[in-house]
Design a protein around this motif. Structure first.
Motif, PDB file in Angstrom:
ATOM      1  N   LYS A  85       6.721   1.267  -6.046  1.00  0.00           N
ATOM      2  CA  LYS A  85       6.824   0.951  -7.477  1.00  0.00           C
ATOM      3  C   LYS A  85       7.741  -0.247  -7.681  1.00  0.00           C
ATOM      4  O   LYS A  85       8.617  -0.510  -6.855  1.00  0.00           O
ATOM      5  CB  LYS A  85       7.363   2.165  -8.247  1.00  0.00           C
ATOM      6  N   PRO A  98       3.662   1.820 -10.620  1.00  0.00           N
ATOM      7  CA  PRO A  98       3.058   1.623  -9.305  1.00  0.00           C
ATOM      8  C   PRO A  98       2.673   0.156  -9.119  1.00  0.00           C
ATOM      9  O   PRO A  98       1.917  -0.401  -9.919  1.00  0.00           O
ATOM     10  CB  PRO A  98       1.814   2.524  -9.343  1.00  0.00           C
ATOM     11  N   GLU A 145       0.835  -1.204   0.000  1.00  0.00           N
ATOM     12  CA  GLU A 145       0.000   0.000   0.000  1.00  0.00           C
ATOM     13  C   GLU A 145       0.871   1.257   0.000  1.00  0.00           C
ATOM     14  O   GLU A 145       1.988   1.242   0.512  1.00  0.00           O
ATOM     15  CB  GLU A 145      -0.871   0.013   1.269  1.00  0.00           C
ATOM     16  N   PRO A 146       0.337   2.371  -0.536  1.00  0.00           N
ATOM     17  CA  PRO A 146       1.047   3.651  -0.401  1.00  0.00           C
ATOM     18  C   PRO A 146       1.232   4.006   1.082  1.00  0.00           C
ATOM     19  O   PRO A 146       0.437   3.588   1.927  1.00  0.00           O
ATOM     20  CB  PRO A 146       0.109   4.647  -1.087  1.00  0.00           C
ATOM     21  N   ASP A 154       1.535   7.447 -13.924  1.00  0.00           N
ATOM     22  CA  ASP A 154       2.699   7.823 -13.121  1.00  0.00           C
ATOM     23  C   ASP A 154       3.793   6.754 -13.190  1.00  0.00           C
ATOM     24  O   ASP A 154       4.393   6.365 -12.187  1.00  0.00           O
ATOM     25  CB  ASP A 154       2.287   8.085 -11.657  1.00  0.00           C
ATOM     26  N   THR A 210       2.898  11.349   0.210  1.00  0.00           N
ATOM     27  CA  THR A 210       2.563   9.931   0.027  1.00  0.00           C
ATOM     28  C   THR A 210       3.540   9.280  -0.941  1.00  0.00           C
ATOM     29  O   THR A 210       3.798   9.799  -2.033  1.00  0.00           O
ATOM     30  CB  THR A 210       1.127   9.791  -0.513  1.00  0.00           C
ATOM     31  N   GLN A 211       4.096   8.156  -0.528  1.00  0.00           N
ATOM     32  CA  GLN A 211       5.001   7.377  -1.371  1.00  0.00           C
ATOM     33  C   GLN A 211       4.232   6.192  -1.945  1.00  0.00           C
ATOM     34  O   GLN A 211       3.655   5.401  -1.201  1.00  0.00           O
ATOM     35  CB  GLN A 211       6.172   6.879  -0.521  1.00  0.00           C
ATOM     36  N   VAL A 212       4.193   6.110  -3.252  1.00  0.00           N
ATOM     37  CA  VAL A 212       3.512   4.982  -3.902  1.00  0.00           C
ATOM     38  C   VAL A 212       4.574   3.940  -4.262  1.00  0.00           C
ATOM     39  O   VAL A 212       5.472   4.224  -5.059  1.00  0.00           O
ATOM     40  CB  VAL A 212       2.756   5.445  -5.174  1.00  0.00           C
ATOM     41  N   ASN A 222      -1.027  -0.958  -9.150  1.00  0.00           N
ATOM     42  CA  ASN A 222      -1.794  -0.834 -10.410  1.00  0.00           C
ATOM     43  C   ASN A 222      -1.211  -1.645 -11.555  1.00  0.00           C
ATOM     44  O   ASN A 222      -1.713  -1.570 -12.671  1.00  0.00           O
ATOM     45  CB  ASN A 222      -1.849   0.635 -10.866  1.00  0.00           C
TER      46      ASN A 222
END
Length: 203
Positions: free
Chosen positions: A136, A178, A2-3, A159, A132-134, A181
């Protein structure tokens, strides 16, 4: 994954307790090695301080492989552990805390030390700006030259970015996407290319 929140910039707070000066530093760090470099940087800035106690959560908040702490000469369990407890309770990742103590001649006792070190980090966290850090991950994709513009357009929407491109008869791409996703991005690529564009994780 999760972010999660990470520090947007470094902050510091200072307070005096019974003639001892405590300066708390928080900073963004990525990985244990970077956290240790940051701790050394603060040590170098305060060579005459009695203690440089520290704690870090250098990866995602739930990544127990990237935790560390040290009492740096204070009684065991009175500095690093309460600092780490504050960091872990905040839910912020990729963060290091260093508390520099200039000793003022009055002993605080174990309870006083736990409070001083834990409270320093708590106060610094209150003023810490976060973003917020997504998470990857890297993926491999092969496309032909005609498809490259379409791939680039999709990356803008999600992104993602191209880390590496090898131009041969076809184009071999390493993409950073990400993680959450990635499956839907793979579906989109398959759909727009009628099954020709296949995304695979980089092992």
């Amino acid at each position: 994954m999760e972010p999660y929140l990470v520090p947007a910039e470094a902050v510091s707070v200072s307070e005096e307790i019974k003639k001892s000066r405590f300066i708390t530093y928080l900073a963004p760090v990525k990985g244990s090695d970077n956290a240790k470099l940051y701790i050394q940087k603060i040590r170098d800035q305060h060579p005459t301080a009695r203690h440089h106690c520290w704690a870090f959560v250098a990866g995602a908040p739930n990544d127990s492989q990237q935790l560390g702490f040290s009492d740096d000469g204070e009684p065991s369990g009175t500095a690093g552990k309460p600092m780490l407890a504050q960091l872990m309770g905040s839910g912020v990742g990729e963060i290091a805390a260093v508390v520099v103590r200039y000793y003022g001649g009055i002993l605080l006792g174990t309870g006083g030390l736990v409070k001083a070190y834990g409270n320093g980090v708590q106060q610094a966290l209150k003023i810490l700006p976060t973003r917020t850090q997504v998470p990857k991950s890297e993926y491999h994709l092969v496309c032909d030259y005609a498809q490259l513009a379409m791939v680039e357009a999709l990356l803008l929407q999600v992104d993602g970015q191209i880390l590496q491109a090898d131009y041969g008869a076809e184009i071999g791409l390493i993409l950073l996407l990400p993680t959450l996703n990635a499956e839907s991005i793979a579906d989109k690529l398959r759909d727009v290319s009628r099954g020709a564009l296949l995304l695979s994780p980089v092992a």
